[in-house]
Write a protein that holds these residues in place. Structure first.
Motif, PDB file in Angstrom:
ATOM      1  N   GLU A 168       0.796  -1.225   0.000  1.00 39.06           N
ATOM      2  CA  GLU A 168       0.000   0.000   0.000  1.00 39.06           C
ATOM      3  C   GLU A 168       0.830   1.278   0.000  1.00 39.06           C
ATOM      4  O   GLU A 168       0.552   2.222  -0.725  1.00 39.06           O
ATOM      5  CB  GLU A 168      -0.933   0.011   1.228  1.00 39.06           C
ATOM      6  CG  GLU A 168      -2.339  -0.407   0.860  1.00 39.06           C
ATOM      7  CD  GLU A 168      -3.260  -0.390   2.063  1.00 39.06           C
ATOM      8  OE1 GLU A 168      -3.305   0.644   2.756  1.00 39.06           O
ATOM      9  OE2 GLU A 168      -3.918  -1.428   2.309  1.00 39.06           O
ATOM     10  N   ASP A 169       1.895   1.281   0.834  1.00 32.27           N
ATOM     11  CA  ASP A 169       2.687   2.507   0.917  1.00 32.27           C
ATOM     12  C   ASP A 169       3.430   2.773  -0.385  1.00 32.27           C
ATOM     13  O   ASP A 169       3.595   3.913  -0.809  1.00 32.27           O
ATOM     14  CB  ASP A 169       3.688   2.412   2.086  1.00 32.27           C
ATOM     15  CG  ASP A 169       4.686   1.281   1.888  1.00 32.27           C
ATOM     16  OD1 ASP A 169       4.254   0.146   1.598  1.00 32.27           O
ATOM     17  OD2 ASP A 169       5.901   1.539   1.999  1.00 32.27           O
ATOM     18  N   ALA A 203       0.999   4.112  -2.914  1.00 31.82           N
ATOM     19  CA  ALA A 203       0.735   5.530  -2.631  1.00 31.82           C
ATOM     20  C   ALA A 203       1.909   6.390  -3.091  1.00 31.82           C
ATOM     21  O   ALA A 203       1.725   7.482  -3.649  1.00 31.82           O
ATOM     22  CB  ALA A 203       0.484   5.721  -1.137  1.00 31.82           C
ATOM     23  N   ALA A 204       3.114   5.868  -2.894  1.00 31.58           N
ATOM     24  CA  ALA A 204       4.300   6.625  -3.293  1.00 31.58           C
ATOM     25  C   ALA A 204       4.332   6.824  -4.808  1.00 31.58           C
ATOM     26  O   ALA A 204       4.648   7.919  -5.298  1.00 31.58           O
ATOM     27  CB  ALA A 204       5.561   5.906  -2.817  1.00 31.58           C
ATOM     28  N   ASP A 247      13.495   1.679  -3.797  1.00 30.94           N
ATOM     29  CA  ASP A 247      12.819   0.818  -2.827  1.00 30.94           C
ATOM     30  C   ASP A 247      13.361  -0.606  -2.889  1.00 30.94           C
ATOM     31  O   ASP A 247      13.347  -1.245  -3.947  1.00 30.94           O
ATOM     32  CB  ASP A 247      11.307   0.820  -3.103  1.00 30.94           C
ATOM     33  CG  ASP A 247      10.542   0.230  -1.935  1.00 30.94           C
ATOM     34  OD1 ASP A 247       9.922   1.008  -1.188  1.00 30.94           O
ATOM     35  OD2 ASP A 247      10.590  -1.017  -1.744  1.00 30.94           O
TER      36      ASP A 247
END
Lengths: 714, 714
Positions: free
Chosen positions: A582-583, A586-587, A623
C-alpha cells in the motif's frame, strides 16, 4: 559419489549367472532379487512348481494375487497365455496354475519352464512409471512419469542423468505436466513423495553401478500415501559395452585450451600470398586483426608471405608454437598434423572440409588418432576457425571482427557462425570469442566451457549445437560453470524433422529432444528457442546486473504496452509484485496523474513529461522491495525518445552510485526515432527494443532463469 | 440456423414452471426431461417414493444402480449423505432408500423431499465432459474435454460458439491435447465419435434456443464404441437476461465506414493555428499528408486555420461532411457531437481522452446515446485517430505516414499504434490503413473487418486488441472475412497478469484466454504471439502468393541453417516433402556437389557459386509437386549476398512469367551485407531475414495457416 549403497555383490552374482547362461533378459524372480538388493519395493512373490504349492503360497500372501509363467524362453507372457490376474481364492490359484502351464506348453513345446510366479496384487494409488535407459550421448538416464494415458498419449515424462540425487528426484516429481496429481486431486491423498524419490534414486544408482543394465522399467509403480511399490519390473542387459569417449583431465583441457585461445605464436599451414585463397584470408585476418604474437606462415616454396618470413614445415620454426591454423586440402592434413605433433603444438584449427561431413570417416578417425598420439587438440575439421578478441586474434578465413565484449559464442555450423558474426557487428554486440566447432572430432562444447569458465574476459557463454558428442561430460561441466556464468544453448534438431536434417548434414545423431531439454535445464543451462533469441540473449544478458529477488515492477507510459509486457512476464517466468504494498502504491501515485493506474504495471499515462518517468523509475530503483524494472515508453512530443533515453540512463547511473544496482529493460513504442533511443539505452546498460514488448522481457527472463539456477535468488 | 430441432415446447414448459417456482436450478428429473426433449442420451431413471418401489424399479432397470435424494432444498447431495452408488440388489435398494431419506432429514429437517431417484449405472467407456456456458463477450459457448484429471489438472478442454455444427463438434474432438485417447489406446476400442458430436451439437442448440440456461454440465459423459451417455446433468438458469450489445445491419456498417474512411470532406473540430496543439497537428497531417478532399476547420473565433476558411460550428458548413475529427477537451465533446449528428456526419473520430479510461463512464455513455440517436458512428474516444493511405488521409495527431501498401492495421492502444507506425516506416512495410480504436465506445474490430472486407486496397487485416466488446459478432464476421483475406490478431491480456493489466488500463475485462484462442482459431484467424510477430506477419503475409499445396522444400547453402529451418517448419505446422520422390532427388543431385545432401533440406553446401542456387531454386519452382520454397543462404566470397539476392529475384520472376507462382522465403546467414540483401529480397516479393531461421518460416507458416483455414489447400 553414490547416493545410495546397494548390495552390489548380490547383483553382481545374478548378472554373472545370467551372462554365463548367454541370456540378455532376466526372469521375474531375478528382477525381484535385484530390486531387493537395492531396496526397491516390489510385491511379495514366490515361484511355485505345483498347483498345491500355488494354493498355499497365494493364501499366505493374501488375495488377490497375479500368477505368471516363469520361463527364460517366454518373454511375451501375456501373448503366451501365461498370465492370470485377479486370482481370488486358493481353488482359483490351483486352476490358474494348471492353465498357465498348459498354455505355455502349447505356445512353445520346448520352453524351459522354471515354474509359476505368484505375486501379491497391489490395490490403489497413482500409477506412475520409473525407468532407466542408456543414451548414446548422455549415458545412463533415469525417467519418471505418470502411468497410463498420461505417458502414452501426452508423453508426460521427465529425465535426469543417473545416478540421480534426492534433489534431482524431487525436481522430477515437480517436473511433469501432471505434477499436481501427485499432490492429491479429486479427494485422493497426496502420494508419499519420499518413497517415490527413494525409488528413483535407487533405480538410478543400480544402473550406474551396473552399466550392463541397458534398460530397466518399473511400470507401473503404484504410489500412495503409504509408499511406492513397483508392480512389474523389466530389466534388459547388454554385456557388449562400447568404450567411453576419451575425456582428458579437466586441468589438461584448460592448459591446452589456454595455449590455443591465447597463443604466443600461431602457425598458418597453407599461408598464401594469393588473394581469394583461404590461407591468404587467414593471414590477412591475423595481421589486420591486430594479433600481437608471432605469426609463422608455412608454405612449401615461398620465402615470405605478406612480408613475413615463411617456413617449409612447422618443424623448421625456431621458437615454440601454440596454435596451428590449417588452410590446406584435406588429403595433406594428416601429414602436416603429425609434424605439428612433433613440434608439440597445443592445438590444430582444422578449417579444411572433406572429412566426416562428406563421408570420409576414416580420414577423420586418422586425425583423431594422430591427435591422441601427439597430445594435440583438434578444432574441427570443417570450420571457419575462431576469434578471441582479448588477444585481437582472428584465426579464421571470414572477415575480421573487433567489437570486444564479454560473450563467448560457438557454433557447430559455419553458416550459423557467419550469422553470429553479422549480428554481432550489426547490433554492436561485443564478444570475447566466436568459435567454429564443425565436425567436433575432438574439441567440443565442454572443452570450451572449461576454458571460458576460467577466462576473465568472458561473462556469458552461448553455444549453438546440433548434437553433443558427450552429453554427460557437457552436462557435468555445465552444471558447475552455469553457477558462475550464464550458459545459453541453442540446440538445433529439436524436432524430428530438424534432427533428420542434422543427421544428413553432419552425420550427428541428435538425441530425443525431451532428454536434451531436461538434462540441459537441470544443468542450469538457458535454452534458446531460436537463432535470433540466442543472439539477443547473448547481447543482453551480460550487460544486466544480477537481480537480488523476484519482485518485478513494470512502469509504462503506454497502457497497451503494460498489458503486453505483463503477458511477456508470465511467458518468461517473471513475477510481478501483486498486490503492490500500500505505501509503495501511494508513493507511485504521488507522481502520476489521478487517472493513471498505479498497481503493477504502474501506468503513468501517455502525456507525461520526462520528470514523471524519472520520478517513478527512481522510486522503483530506490525501494528495496523491488528487484527489477521493465519500462514501457510511449513516444510523445512532451517526452521525445532521446530525452527519455538520456533521462533513464542518468537516473539508473545516479542510483547505481548510491548502491542501488538493479536490472532495467525497456520497450519503446513510437516512430522511427525510438530506434536510436533503444541503441543508446542498450549501449548504456539498459537492454531496450523498439516495436517489441517481448524481447526486453525475454532478456530479463533469461537473466532470472540463470540467477535462479545458480542459486543467487534463494 | 438450427443444427438440430429439439422439442422446444416441452423445455419451455419445464423452464416456465421453474421460473414460477422462483428457482434457478433444476432437479435431476427436470434435467433428464430436458435432455430427453433434445435427444441427449442419459441413463434410465425414475423417482420412487418408497423402499418397495425402489426395489421393483431398480430390478427392472438392472443392477447396479445409483440412488440419490431428490429435493429442491438439497443441492449438495453427497454432502448430505443423499447418494448411494453401486446398489447391487433389490434388498440393497430398499436399505439405500431408507438410509438416504434418514440422512436427508438429518441434514435439513424441513427439506422438501420429492423422493429418491434410482438411476442406471453406466459401466466402461472414456470419461468425457460436455458443457455450455454464457460468456460476456462471446455469449453461449459449448465446451468439450476429457474427464477426470485431464480436465482438472491439465485443463485439457476446448470451446466453440453455440450453436455448434457437426463440423465444429468434430474439430472439438480433435482439438484437445488428449485427442488420441478417443481413437482408442491401451487396447480400448475407439469411441463412437458420431455420438459424441451429436451430444455436443444438441447441448449447444439447447442453450442457444433457451438463453436463460446460463450453464449446463454433462459430467461425466461416458463415451464408448457404442455411444455416449451423460451420467450426470447440471443445469443453471438465469432469467435475468442482459440486453445484447447493439449491432447495426452489416450493410449500414459498410455504408458508414466507407464515408468515414474515404470521406469527400473532413471537419476538424478544434482546429488550431498554434503549433503543439492536437488540432494543429491534425490539420498539418491532413494538408501535408496530401488529402485531396475538402477540409473544414472548426474554431470558435478564427476566420482561417492554416490558410483554410474556418467555421464556428459544423452546422455552418455549406457542403456535406463525412468525417469529423475531434481535437477539443472532453467536456466539449458531447455538444459538438450533437451538432455533427444534426449535420448528418457519418462518423466522429474522438481523439480526446477523459472518458471510460479515466473512470468517466457516464460521459462515454452520453456520447454513445448521442451516436445512436443521430446515427453517427464513433471511433474512440481516447485514440490517435486513423490513417487511410489510398486516400492520402492522415486523420491523426501523430506524424504523417505515407508508405502505401495492402495491410490494414488497428490497435486498441495508442502506444501500440505508435509502434505500428514506427515499424511500418522503418521496415518500409506499406499499409492501407492504421486505425486507433481506444475505448471502443462504438466502432470496434468487427466494423473494421466489414469495411476492409470490401476494400480492394486491403489484402491483409491485422488487429491488436485487449478485449472484444462483442466477441460473437467478431467471430461471425471474421469467419467469413478470413476466407477472403488473412486476419491476424494480437490478443493482449493472454495471461492472467496481462488480463489484470488490461482491466486496469481500459476497464476492459478480458475473457479467459483459452476461449479467445479456440474461438478465434475456429473463425480462421491467425493469432500472433507477440507484437513483433504481428508486425512481421503483417509485412510478409500480403506479399507472398498463396501456396497450392502442402509440400515445402528447403534449399540451403548452410547445413546448419537447414537444421534450424526444419525445426522452424515443425514449429509452424509446415510439411516438408519426405521422402523426396526419387526422380526429384536425382534431379536436385545433378546440380550439387557429390558430398552435398539431397533429400529435404537440399543442402547445396557452402562453397557453391550463384548458379547452384539458381539451378536448384528453378527446379523447385518448376516441379509441380513442390508448393513452396524456403531458402537458406550462406554468405561466401563465391556468392556474395547481393549477387544471391538478385539471382533469386530473377529466377522467381522468370518462373512467374511461366505461370509458376509459389511462395518463397529466405534466411540469410552472413556478415552485415546480408541485411541489404534481405531488404532487397523483401521488396521484391521474397520475405527474407538476416540472422534468423525462424522469422521467414513464421511468415510462410502464417500464409499456410490462412490458406488452410480459407479452404484453399483442399
Amino acid at each position: 559419489m553414490a547416493n545410495f549403497q546397494g548390495d552390489k555383490q548380490k547383483v553382481r552374482a545374478i548378472l554373472d549367472a545370467v551372462k554365463k547362461d548367454g541370456r540378455d533378459s532376466l526372469t521375474a524372480p531375478e528382477g525381484k532379487q535385484i530390486c531387493d538388493a537395492y531396496g526397491i519395493n516390489v510385491p511379495k512373490e514366490a515361484v511355485v512348481s505345483s498347483a498345491k504349492e500355488a494354493m498355499s503360497t497365494a493364501s499366505s500372501m493374501g488375495f488377490p494375487v497375479v500368477m505368471k509363467i516363469v520361463s527364460p524362453d517366454i518373454l511375451h507372457k501375456t501373448e503366451a497365455g501365461g498370465v492370470v490376474v485377479g486370482v481370488k481364492s486358493a481353488d482359483d490359484a490351483a486352476t490358474a496354475y494348471e492353465q498357465i502351464i498348459a498354455n505355455a506348453r502349447k505356445y512353445k513345446a520346448d520352453a524351459k519352464i522354471v515354474g509359476v510366479q505368484v505375486q501379491q496384487m497391489i490395490k490403489g494409488g497413482q500409477e506412475t512409471i520409473i525407468g532407466a535407459m542408456t543414451d548414446g550421448s548422455f549415458g545412463k538416464l533415469v525417467a519418471f512419469g505418470m502411468g497410463g494415458v498420461l505417458v502414452e498419449v501426452l508423453k508426460d515424462v521427465t529425465f535426469r542423468l543417473a545416478p540421480a540425487t534426492r534433489e534431482d528426484a524431487a525436481s522430477m516429481l515437480d517436473g511433469i505436466q501432471a505434477a499436481e496429481i501427485l499432490k492429491g486431486v479429486r479427494g485422493a491423498k497426496p502420494v508419499n513423495r519420499e518413497a517415490l524419490q527413494d525409488t528413483i534414486v535407487r533405480v538410478s544408482q543400480l544402473v550406474s553401478d551396473f552399466p550392463e543394465i541397458s534398460e530397466m522399467d518399473l511400470n507401473p509403480v503404484f504410489a500412495s500415501d503409504e509408499g511406492a511399490i513397483a508392480a512389474d519390473v523389466r530389466i534388459v542387459l547388454n554385456f557388449d559395452q562400447k568404450p567411453a569417449r576419451f575425456r582428458p583431465e579437466e586441468k589438461d583441457v584448460v592448459t591446452s585450451m589456454k595455449r590455443i585461445m591465447q597463443p604466443k605464436a600461431v602457425a598458418v599451414i597453407g599461408a598464401s600470398n594469393e588473394a581469394g585463397k583461404i590461407g591468404n584470408s587467414v593471414m590477412k585476418n591475423l595481421i589486420n586483426g591486430g594479433y600481437k604474437g608471432t605469426i609463422y606462415p608455412i608454405h612449401p616454396k615461398e620465402a615470405e608471405i605478406m612480408g613475413i618470413k615463411a617456413y617449409k614445415s612447422v618443424k623448421d620454426i625456431p621458437g615454440e608454437v601454440d596454435t596451428a591454423v590449417f588452410a590446406i586440402p584435406a588429403k595433406l592434413v594428416a601429414g602436416a598434423l603429425k609434424e605439428c605433433g612433433e613440434k608439440k603444438i597445443a592445438g590444430a584449427v582444422l578449417i579444411p572440409s572433406g572429412f566426416g561431413e562428406t563421408g570420409n570417416i576414416e580420414g577423420q578417425e586418422e586425425l583423431q588418432r594422430i591427435g591422441r598420439e601427439y597430445n594435440i587438440r583438434l578444432m574441427g575439421p570443417n570450420i571457419y576457425g575462431f576469434y578471441y578478441t582479448p588477444a585481437n586474434l582472428c584465426a579464421t578465413f571470414c572477415t575480421a571482427y573487433d567489437v570486444k565484449g564479454s560473450t563467448a559464442l560457438s557454433s557447430q555450423s559455419g553458416g550459423i557462425g557467419m550469422a553470429i558474426i553479422g549480428f554481432s557487428r550489426s547490433a554492436k554486440m561485443g564478444v570475447s570469442a566466436i568459435v567454429g566447432l564443425g565436425n567436433k572430432s575432438d574439441i567440443d562444447e565442454d572443452d570450451l566451457l572449461l576454458f571460458f569458465e576460467q577466462d576473465d574476459n568472458t561473462k556469458v557463454i552461448a553455444q549453438h549445437c546440433e548434437d553433443l558428442k558427450d552429453g554427460r561430460a557437457f552436462a557435468e561441466v555445465a552444471r558447475r560453470v552455469s553457477k558462475k556464468k550464464p550458459v545459453i544453448v541453442l540446440k538445433a534438431g529439436r524436432t524430428e524433422m530438424g534432427a533428420a536434417a542434422a543427421a544428413s548434414h553432419t552425420g550427428a545423431v541428435a538425441g530425443t529432444d525431451k532428454i536434451y531439454d531436461d538434462i540441459l535445464r537441470s544443468a542450469g543451462v538457458i535454452r534458446a528457442n531460436s537463432l535470433r533469441q540466442m543472439l539477443e540473449l547473448s547481447r543482453g544478458v551480460p550487460i544486466l546486473p544480477t537481480p537480488k529477488g523476484e519482485n518485478v515492477v513494470i512502469i509504462t507510459g503506454a497502457g497497451g504496452s503494460g498489458v503486453l509486457l505483463s503477458d511477456a512476464c508470465v511467458d518468461n517466468g517473471l513475477k510481478l509484485i501483486k498486490p503492490m504494498p500500500e505505501d509503495l502504491d501511494a508513493a507511485f501515485r504521488k507522481f502520476i496523474p489521478p487517472f493513471g493506474a498505479a498497481g503493477n504495471p504502474v501506468d503513468i499515462t501517455g502525456g507525461e513529461p520526462p520528470i514523471t518517468y524519472v520520478n517513478t523509475v527512481r522510486l522503483g530503483l530506490e525501494d528495496d522491495r523491488i528487484h527489477a524494472l521493465i519500462l514501457g515508453y510511449w513516444h510523445t512530443i512532451v517526452t521525445p525518445p532521446m530525452v527519455f533515453a538520456r533521462n533513464m540512463v542518468q537516473v539508473v547511473n545516479e542510483m547505481k552510485e548510491k548502491g542501488k544496482v538493479k536490472p532495467v529493460v525497456a520497450s519503446l513504442a513510437g516512430d522511427v526515432e525510438v530506434e536510436e533511443a533503444a541503441q543508446y539505452l542498450y549501449e548504456n546498460g539498459i537492454p531496450a527494443y523498439a516495436y517489441s514488448t517481448e524481447l526486453p522481457v525475454e532478456v530479463l527472463g533469461a537473466k532470472y532463469k540463470w540467477a535462479r539456477a545458480a542459486g543467487l535468488l534463494k
